[in-house]
Scaffold this active site. Sequence first.
Site, PDB file in Angstrom:
ATOM      1  N   GLU A 265       0.821  -1.108  -0.085  1.00 28.44           N
ATOM      2  CA  GLU A 265       0.045  -0.131   0.082  1.00 28.44           C
ATOM      3  C   GLU A 265       1.025   1.155   0.074  1.00 28.44           C
ATOM      4  O   GLU A 265       1.731   1.256   0.979  1.00 28.44           O
ATOM      5  CB  GLU A 265      -0.777  -0.257   1.171  1.00 28.44           C
ATOM      6  CG  GLU A 265      -2.165   1.040   0.954  1.00 28.44           C
ATOM      7  CD  GLU A 265      -1.911   2.069   1.745  1.00 28.44           C
ATOM      8  OE1 GLU A 265      -1.230   3.166   1.027  1.00 28.44           O
ATOM      9  OE2 GLU A 265      -2.061   2.337   3.000  1.00 28.44           O
ATOM     10  N   CYS A 302      -2.081   8.059   4.961  1.00 28.89           N
ATOM     11  CA  CYS A 302      -2.045   8.002   3.314  1.00 28.89           C
ATOM     12  C   CYS A 302      -3.507   8.249   2.699  1.00 28.89           C
ATOM     13  O   CYS A 302      -3.548   8.243   1.436  1.00 28.89           O
ATOM     14  CB  CYS A 302      -1.815   6.282   2.973  1.00 28.89           C
ATOM     15  SG  CYS A 302      -2.913   5.189   4.331  1.00 28.89           S
TER      16      CYS A 302
END
Lengths: 511, 511
Positions: A265, A302
Amino acid sequence: MRAAQGTGFVAGNEYRGRGQAFRALDPATGDTTGPEFTTCEPDEVAEAAKLAWTAFETNRERPERWQAPLLREIASRLGDAREAVLATARAETGISSARLEGELARTRNQLLGFADVVEREAFGEPVHDEADPEATPPRPDLRRVLIPIGPVAVFGASNFPLAFSVAGGDTAAALAAGCPVLVKAHPSHPGTSELVGACVAEAVAACGLHPGTFALLQGAGNETGSALVTAPEVRAVGFTGSFGGGRALTALAAERPRPIPVFAEMGSLNPMFVTAAVARERLDSVVQGFVTSMTFGAGQLCTKPGVVLTTEGREFATRAAALLDEVEPGILLNQATKDAFEAGTRISGVEVLTKPCTETGEGLRAAPVLVLATLADLRREPALLEEHFGPFAVVVDLDSEDDFAEAASLLPGSLTATVHSEPEDHERLGPLVFELVELAGRIVHNGYPTGVSVSGAQTHGGPFPASSDSAHTSVGWTAIRRFQRPVTFQDVPETLLPPVLRTALLFKEEQ
Amino acid sequence: MRAAQGTGFVAGNEYRGRGQAFRALDPATGDTTGPEFTTCEPDEVAEAAKLAWTAFETNRERPERWQAPLLREIASRLGDAREAVLATARAETGISSARLEGELARTRNQLLGFADVVEREAFGEPVHDEADPEATPPRPDLRRVLIPIGPVAVFGASNFPLAFSVAGGDTAAALAAGCPVLVKAHPSHPGTSELVGACVAEAVAACGLHPGTFALLQGAGNETGSALVTAPEVRAVGFTGSFGGGRALTALAAERPRPIPVFAEMGSLNPMFVTAAVARERLDSVVQGFVTSMTFGAGQLCTKPGVVLTTEGREFATRAAALLDEVEPGILLNQATKDAFEAGTRISGVEVLTKPCTETGEGLRAAPVLVLATLADLRREPALLEEHFGPFAVVVDLDSEDDFAEAASLLPGSLTATVHSEPEDHERLGPLVFELVELAGRIVHNGYPTGVSVSGAQTHGGPFPASSDSAHTSVGWTAIRRFQRPVTFQDVPETLLPPVLRTALLFKEEQ
C-alpha cells in the site's frame, strides 16, 4: 511494566542482531531517544524464517481456529502495556497522545474483530459440491477451503506505529489466516516495536504456540527487509510505505526462484471534488473539514486529501489558506520525511496561498502548504500528481464542472476519491462517479477520506500506484484473503486429513 | 453453417490482420488445413484494446447482471455451430471426436453455469456495514461490492481448443465479471477459434452490447500477444500454456507503467503416491487407471499424472509399461510440442520400460514413454521434476514409505497431488497430506487427476510454477474473482450511483 531495552524477538526470546547499531530520534526535539538497537544481518533473518516455517508446520496440526485465542491474548496484553507503549510511541514519533490513544484502541479492536471473524462458520469460505455419479462426466465429491499461505513478512509503517506496525492490520490479518508472521520493525520507532513485539511474543507463548509463530526483526537499513523478502520460507509480504519502497520489494519478490505476492500500500493522492452548488450552500464547512483532514497527523496519512478539484478553486483555496496559516507546524516523523517534504513541495509555476513559515520551532516540523493550480498545470507538472507526505495539498481551479471528468482522467490510482455534492448535482455526476470507481478503492460522499473504519465492508487499497494489487484491501476483515489460498479435496476421507484441514469437511453449504 | 474463412473479429466484424500469413496444420496427417489467416500487428491490437475500453465504459451503464443473457446466448450459438466447430477442431488438433464432443459440452455448461452465478444474490460478494454514529470513532455507512476490473486479455490454449480457448473458462469468467475480452487465438487452431469467435461476436450483437465487448485476434508469433499484454486499456491477463510463455507474459505485465496481474496456468507434474497396501489390494486396477489418465489426450493435459511414487515401483512400472506398449501412438498438437517431447524425454541414467517405438505413423505422433527412477535420481536430475507435455511419466521406486515426505519435498508446485491409500494407511499418511497441500491446489484420493469438474468447490491452480498466483483458480465459479476488484461506497446516496453500481445498495447481508 517493560521499558524498551534495544531488542527484537526471535524464537520467543529477546534478540539483538549482530549488525549496525542505531537509535530512534524524538522528532519533537531532534534528540535521540530510548536505548541502542542493532540490525539483524541476513543470516539471522534466514534463521528466523526457517523457524517460522517450522511453526507453520507445527501450528497447522492444532485444533482448528487456534488463531482466535491468540489474537485476543495479544489485544489483552496490549491493553496491559498501554502506558509504556503510548509514552514510547509519543517519544519516537511525535504523534499526539490523543491520536496514539485512538490508534491503540483501533489496534486492539482490530485484533478482537479478526478473532471473531476466525470463529465464523464462513471462515475459510468452505464450499462443498457433493458427488454426482449420474452427471456427464461423473462428478466426484469436492470440498474447497482457504488455507494459510505460509509465513508472512510484514513491514512496519512509519506513520502508524501501532495500527500498521508490529501488531497492526497486516499482522492481525496474517495471524488470523493462520500464518506465522515475521515483522521488520520500522527503524523510526524501534522501542514501540519492541514493546508491542513483547506482547505478541508473550501471547504466542501463553497460547502454547510454536515460538516461531512470531518474530520481530530490528534493522536500520534495507538489508534486513531484503533478506526477509527473499527468504525461501516466506510466502507473502505486507507493506505500507513509499512508492519506491513498495516497488523495490515487489521487484525483489518477483525475482525469487519461487515468486511471492507483495501486498504493498504505497500512498495516494485522494482527490476531492467539490461542486459549485456545495460551495454556495456550505463552503466554510467543507473548507474546515478539508483543513482538519489534510493536517491530521501533520498530513502524514495515506488517506490525506491531497488535491481538491472545484470551479470555486480560488475562493476555496483562499479560505483554506487562512485557516491553515493558523495551524501550528506539525511534527514530521523523521528526517527523511522532512527532507522529502521540503524538496517535493517546491513546485514551480503554481501559486502558494499559505504564508511562508521560516520558524517552525525545534525538531522536525513543517507548516502546512497549499497551492492553487489550473487544469493546464495538472497536465504540465507531474509533481502535482504525486503524493507529498506531510501537510501539503493542491487546489485545482476548474473553468467548468465539465472538466471534472478530464481532471479525473489525469489522476493516478488512489486509495480514496471524495465527492461533495448537493442533490441537484446527482444526475449530472453519474459519469464522474464511474471515473472515480476506476480511480479508487473507496468512494466517499460529503465526507473526508481520513479515518478508515475497520469492518467487513471496508476497502483500503486502490488501482496502481495506490496498491500493488487492487484486488485486495489492507484494512477490514477481507484483508485476511491476501494470506490464504484455496485447496480442493477430491474424495478425500476425513480420517486421512489432519485436524485443521477437517474444517473442509464440516460445512453444510452447497454450491 | 459458417466455415472458417481466415478471420478474427474486431468491432463485431470479421477482421484480417495486416501481418504475417499462416495456416493451420492437421497433426494427424502433417498437411496444412483450412484457409489462410493473417497476423494482427501491434497497432491493430492497440485499436481493439481501445474499443474494449469503450465497451467497458458503455456496458457498465447497463442494467445490472447483463452478463447472464450474453453467456447463455454464446452457449446457445455454440450448440448451433456444433458440427462445423467439431469438424474444424478435429482437423486442426487431431483430438478425438469423442473428446471434442465432451469438451464442447463442458464449454457450453461452463457458460451456462457462470450465467447462473451472475444471477445469484451473493454475486459481487456485497457487504453492508450500517452507519454507527455512537461508535468511537463514529462509523459511516459502508457498502462493498466487487466490480469488473476492466478489459481482459485471454490466450487460447493449444490443448483445449474449446474449453480453454476463445469461449473457454477464462473468457466465460471474465465476461461473467463484466469485463470485455480480447482473445489471442492459439495459432494451432485458428479456424476453430474463428468459428467460436463468430458465436461470441454474434451473441454480443444479439444482446445489444457494445461490439468492443469481444475481439478475436489471430497471430502466428508472439508480437500480437505482447501488444495485447502491454495495451494500457488491458487490466488483467488469463493464460494457459507453457512455463516459458507464462513467465514471459508475467514479466511483460510487471514492466508496464501500470502493472497488471497475469493469471498464468503453466503446467504441472501432478504426483501420484501409491501405498504398498494399495499395491497388494488392487495394483492392476490402479495401473490401468494411471495408464488411462496418463495417455488421455496423448498426455497433453495439464493434469496428466507425470510421476508415480511407490515402494512397489518396479512392479508398477513393469505392469504399466506392458499396457502402454499396447496403446497406439497419440497425435501431438503441433510440431513444437513434438520437438519438445522428443528432446525433453531423453533423460540419461534412468531405465526406459516402454518399448522403443520408431514407427509412429504419419503426422505428429508419439508413443508413450515410461521410465523408472529412484529417489537418488530425483535428487540428481532436474528433468525428472519438469513437466513433459505428451505421453511421458516417471515411476519412482522408493525404498520405504518413510521416503514419501522427502520425495514430496523435492517436487515443484503442481495443480494436483494424488494419493492412493487403504484405510490402514490413513493415520500414517497425515504428514504426507500436509506436504501435498503445500504442493498442490487439489488433493485427489483413490482417483486420477485428469478430469476437472467445473463447479464452485473446484481449484485449478497451485503453488508456483503450476500457477503464477496460487490464490486463484482458473476453473470453477470462483475463477471470476481474478477479474474483479472491491470498491467501497461510503455514505454514497443511491441517486448518485449509475445503475450497475446500485447493486451495492441492494443487498441485505450485514457483517
